[in-house]
Design a protein around this motif. Structure first.
Motif, mmCIF file in Angstrom:
data_model
loop_
_atom_site.group_PDB
_atom_site.id
_atom_site.type_symbol
_atom_site.label_atom_id
_atom_site.label_comp_id
_atom_site.label_asym_id
_atom_site.label_seq_id
_atom_site.Cartn_x
_atom_site.Cartn_y
_atom_site.Cartn_z
ATOM 1 N N LEU A 80 -27.638 1.755 18.421
ATOM 2 C CA LEU A 80 -28.003 2.415 17.168
ATOM 3 C C LEU A 80 -29.310 3.188 17.301
ATOM 4 N N GLU A 81 -30.266 2.634 18.019
ATOM 5 C CA GLU A 81 -31.543 3.332 18.192
ATOM 6 C C GLU A 81 -31.353 4.664 18.909
ATOM 7 N N ARG A 82 -30.323 4.752 19.728
ATOM 8 C CA ARG A 82 -30.048 5.983 20.480
ATOM 9 C C ARG A 82 -28.927 6.803 19.856
ATOM 10 N N ARG A 83 -28.472 6.352 18.683
ATOM 11 C CA ARG A 83 -27.412 7.055 17.943
ATOM 12 C C ARG A 83 -26.204 7.318 18.843
ATOM 13 N N THR A 84 -25.795 6.245 19.509
ATOM 14 C CA THR A 84 -24.681 6.302 20.441
ATOM 15 C C THR A 84 -23.504 5.523 19.877
ATOM 16 N N PRO A 106 -28.244 -3.021 18.421
ATOM 17 C CA PRO A 106 -29.461 -2.273 18.104
ATOM 18 C C PRO A 106 -29.804 -1.234 19.169
ATOM 19 N N TYR A 107 -29.533 -1.558 20.426
ATOM 20 C CA TYR A 107 -29.806 -0.602 21.512
ATOM 21 C C TYR A 107 -29.017 0.686 21.288
ATOM 22 N N ASN A 164 -28.789 -0.872 29.254
ATOM 23 C CA ASN A 164 -29.714 0.127 29.785
ATOM 24 C C ASN A 164 -29.138 0.794 31.037
ATOM 25 N N ASP A 170 -22.790 1.044 9.438
ATOM 26 C CA ASP A 170 -23.628 1.833 10.333
ATOM 27 C C ASP A 170 -22.811 3.024 10.840
ATOM 28 N N TYR A 188 -22.618 4.779 13.517
ATOM 29 C CA TYR A 188 -22.103 4.887 14.882
ATOM 30 C C TYR A 188 -21.300 3.666 15.325
ATOM 31 N N TYR A 196 -26.362 3.224 29.944
ATOM 32 C CA TYR A 196 -26.853 4.387 29.204
ATOM 33 C C TYR A 196 -27.733 5.283 30.065
#
Length: 557
Positions: free
Chosen positions: A281-285, A278-279, A253, A303, A305, A256
Motif C-alpha cells: 500500500l505504501e508503494r501503491r502497488t 502495508p508494504y 522487498n 483499500d 490497491y 519489488y
C-alpha cells in the motif's frame, strides 16, 4: 598586373608608377636613366606619412594612379622607391568576397531555421546530431526516452541573462513534451508483465505456497499459449517467506526492488499479510487475490490497491457455526475454537464470535479458544485445556494449518469419538486429507472443510477448464482446492488486464477491475468488483471427508 622587375622581355613603362615629381622631372628633360635604374634622390629616406599607415589601401591606390592625395604639397613616398613598394598591390577579389557574404547569410539563415525547428520539437534526428543534441530511445513500454544535452566546456561561462535561461528552459521543455514517451512501468516491457508471489515454499505450510503458485501459473500458461494479454506474456516470480512475517518483509522487498514486479498476486497467509500489505500500500502497488480471508484485507471502504477473490474467514466460520447449530442441532456453548496464535487465528475466532452474537441475540457469551503457536506441532496445551473444560464440547471450529490441525485431531479423536471437526479453507484441503489418511480412515471420516471454490470433482465449466489446463501444463499433478483458488484468482486478474488495455499502469488496472460486474466464470456464483466492493465472491461451499479420504459436497444451509 605584371611587376616591373619580371624580366627584360616585358617592356612596361615604369613611369606610370612613379610619383608626380618624377614624371615632372622627366618632362623638363631630365636625363634619362637606364631602364630599371632610378635617380639618386629617389633613394633618399623620407618620413612615413601616418595617413599612409592608417589608410594603406587608399595610399596604395593613390600611388598606383600616379597621383598624390588632394591637398598634398610634397610627395610622400615609402622609404625607398623600390618597384616592389610602388607597384599596385593585388586588389581583394570582389567576386569571392561577395560569395563569402552570401554564404554567410545562407548559413545564418539555415542555423536560424534549425533553431526554430528545434524549439517546436520537429527537428529531424540528423539535424539534432548536427546541433549537438542526442536523444536516446528504447522500445516503447520498456524504458523512458532520455534527453541529453552536451556538457558546457569548463572555459565557457554559464549564461547569466535570465531571459536566455528562460528561453533555453522553454526550448528543452518543448522538445521533451514532443519527444518523450510515457514513463517506464515497473515490471512491464513490450513483451512481458511480471507479478510476484510471497508464500511459504518451505516449512509446515509449504504445500499451500506450492499449490497457490501452481494454480496461478496454470492460468498464466493458458493465456500465454493464446498470445498473452495485448501481446504480452505473463510471468510469476516466487519468493519463499516460510510463513514467517519477518521473512515476508525481506521477500516483499526482494520482489519489488530486485525483481521489479508489477504487482503481487496470490500471497499466502494472514501473519505474513500483516507485513506485506502495508508494504504494497505504501508503494501503491496491486495486492491481488491473496490466499487469506483475514479482515485486514477487507476494510470498509476498501483499500484501493487490494482485491480479494475469496470469501472471508468471518463468512466461512459464520456459515459453519450456523450449520452446526441449525443443521446439526448443537448449542452455541458446545462449540469451541482451535486457532493459530496470530492474526489468522484471531480473524477466524472473530467470525465465530460474530455468529454467536447473531444466534444469541447480541450476546456472544464465553467461547472456549484453544491456541497453538504458528509453524509448530505443539498442540498439547490445547488438548489439555479441552479436557479441563467443564462444559462438554461437541464441535471444534479449527483455524490453523493442515499439519497442526491433523495433529490435534490425532490427539483428541480417541478421547472424543463423536467430535465434529470443521476447518476453514486455508487449512489446505488435500494436504489435510493426506495427513489424516496416513493416520487411518477413522481420523479422516466426517471432517468438514468449508471452501471458497466449488468441489474439485464437480463438472462445472470452470472446474473442467481448470482440470484440462492443469493436466496439460503440469502432467501427473492432481486437482486441489488451493490450486483451484489460485487458478480462479489468476483468471480474474487476467480479465482485469484485458480490460485495462495495452497502455497499462496500476491505476488503469484498478479502474478496469472495478468494472468487473456479474462476471460468470462458470463457478456457480458470479464475480463482482466495484469502487466500494473489492471482494469478488462471498460464496461458501461445504465439503466433508469420507473414510476414503475424498471430499463430498454438503449443504451448509
Amino acid at each position: 598586373m605584371s611587376s616591373p622587375i619580371e624580366g627584360s622581355e616585358k617592356h612596361d613603362d615604369h613611369s606610370a608608377y612613379a610619383p608626380k615629381w618624377v614624371r615632372d622631372a622627366r618632362s623638363h628633360e631630365t636625363p634619362k636613366t637606364a631602364e630599371g635604374e632610378f635617380p639618386q634622390q629617389a633613394r633618399a629616406h623620407r618620413p612615413l606619412d601616418p595617413t599612409f599607415a592608417r589608410e594603406p589601401q587608399r595610399a596604395w591606390r593613390a600611388r598606383a594612379e600616379g597621383e598624390l592625395p588632394e591637398g598634398d604639397e610634397e610627395p610622400r613616398m615609402p622609404r625607398s622607391l623600390d618597384p616592389r613598394f610602388l607597384r599596385d598591390p593585388p586588389r581583394a577579389p570582389r567576386a569571392l568576397g561577395r560569395l563569402a557574404v552570401a554564404g554567410g547569410l545562407i548559413i545564418a539563415a539555415s542555423v536560424g531555421a534549425a533553431i526554430a525547428l528545434f524549439a517546436t520539437g520537429k527537428l529531424p534526428s540528423e539535424s539534432n546530431k548536427l546541433l549537438g543534441l542526442s536523444i536516446v530511445s528504447r522500445p516503447a513500454g520498456d524504458t523512458l526516452k532520455m534527453l541529453e544535452q552536451p556538457a558546457v566546456p569548463a572555459t565557457q561561462p554559464a549564461p547569466t541573462d535570465p531571459r536566455a535561461i528562460s528561453e533555453d528552459s522553454s526550448r528543452v521543455a518543448a522538445v521533451r513534451s514532443a519527444t518523450e514517451r510515457a514513463p517506464t512501468i515497473r515490471g512491464m516491457t513490450d513483451n512481458e508483465i511480471r507479478f510476484g508471489i510471497s508464500a511459504a515454499f518451505t516449512g509446515s505450510a509449504k504445500e499451500l505456497g506450492h499449490q497457490m503458485k501452481l494454480g496461478i501459473e496454470t492460468a498464466f500458461n493458458l493465456i500465454n499459449d493464446s498470445g498473452g494479454i495485448h501481446r504480452r506474456q505473463l510471468r510469476l516470480v516466487a519468493a519463499d517467506d516460510g510463513y514467517e512475517p519477518m521473512r515476508a518483509a525481506e521477500t516483499m522487498n526482494e520482489l519489488y526492488e530486485k525483481q521489479q514486479v508489477f504487482g503481487f498476486v496470490g500471497n499466502v497467509g494472514t501473519p505474513t499479510a500483516v507485513v506485506a500489505l502495508p508494504y504494497a500500500l505504501e508503494r501503491r502497488t496491486l495486492f491481488f487475490g491473496a490466499f487469506t480471508g483475514a479482515g485486514l484485507l477487507r476494510r470498509d471502504p476498501p483499500d484501493r490497491y487490494v482485491f480479494n477473490y475469496r470469501a472471508s474467514y468471518a463468512e466461512e466460520t459464520d456459515a459453519v457455526v450456523r450449520y452446526l447449530v441449525k443443521m446439526r442441532g448443537l448449542r452455541p456453548e458446545q462449540i469451541a475454537v482451535f486457532a493459530q496464535q496470530d492474526a489468522y487465528g484471531d480473524s477466524g475466532f472473530a467470525g465465530v464470535a460474530k455468529a454467536m452474537r447473531a444466534l444469541r441475540g447480541g450476546n456472544e457469551g464465553a467461547i472456549l479458544r484453544l491456541d497453538y503457536k504458528r509453524n509448530t506441532l505443539d498442540v498439547d496445551d490445547a488438548v489439555a485445556r479441552l479436557r479441563a473444560h467443564k462444559i462438554p464440547i461437541k464441535a471444534i471450529v479449527m483455524v490453523g494449518a493442515y499439519r497442526s490441525c491433523a495433529k490435534f485431531i490425532e490427539k483428541t479423536r480417541d478421547v472424543y469419538p463423536g467430535m465434529i471437526y470443521t476447518n476453514v479453507s486455508f487449512v489446505g484441503s488435500t494436504s489435510l486429507a493426506d495427513e489424516l489418511m496416513l493416520l487411518g480412515p477413522r481420523y479422516a471420516n466426517g471432517v468438514i472443510v468449508t471452501q471458497v471454490v466449488p468441489a474439485v470433482d464437480s463438472y462445472a465449466s470452470a472446474i473442467l477448464k481448470y482440470k484440462t489446463a492443469l493436466a496439460k501444463y503440469f502432467p501427473g499433478v492432481l486437482p486441489d482446492y488451493v490450486s483451484l483458488e489460485g487458478y480462479v484468482a489468476g483468471s480474474l486478474l487476467l480479465e482485469g488486464l484485458k480490460r485495462a488495455g495495452r497502455q497499462l499502469d496500476t491505476e488503469k488496472l484498478v479502474e478496469a477491475l472495478e468494472t468487473v460486474r456479474d462476471f460468470d466464470m462458470g463457478l456457480g456464483a458470479p464475480i463482482s468488483f466495484g469502487p466500494t466492493e473489492h471482494q469478488g465472491s462471498h460464496k461458501v461451499w461445504g465439503t466433508q471427508l469420507n473414510e476414503y479420504g475424498r471430499y463430498q459436497a454438503i449443504d451448509l444451509e
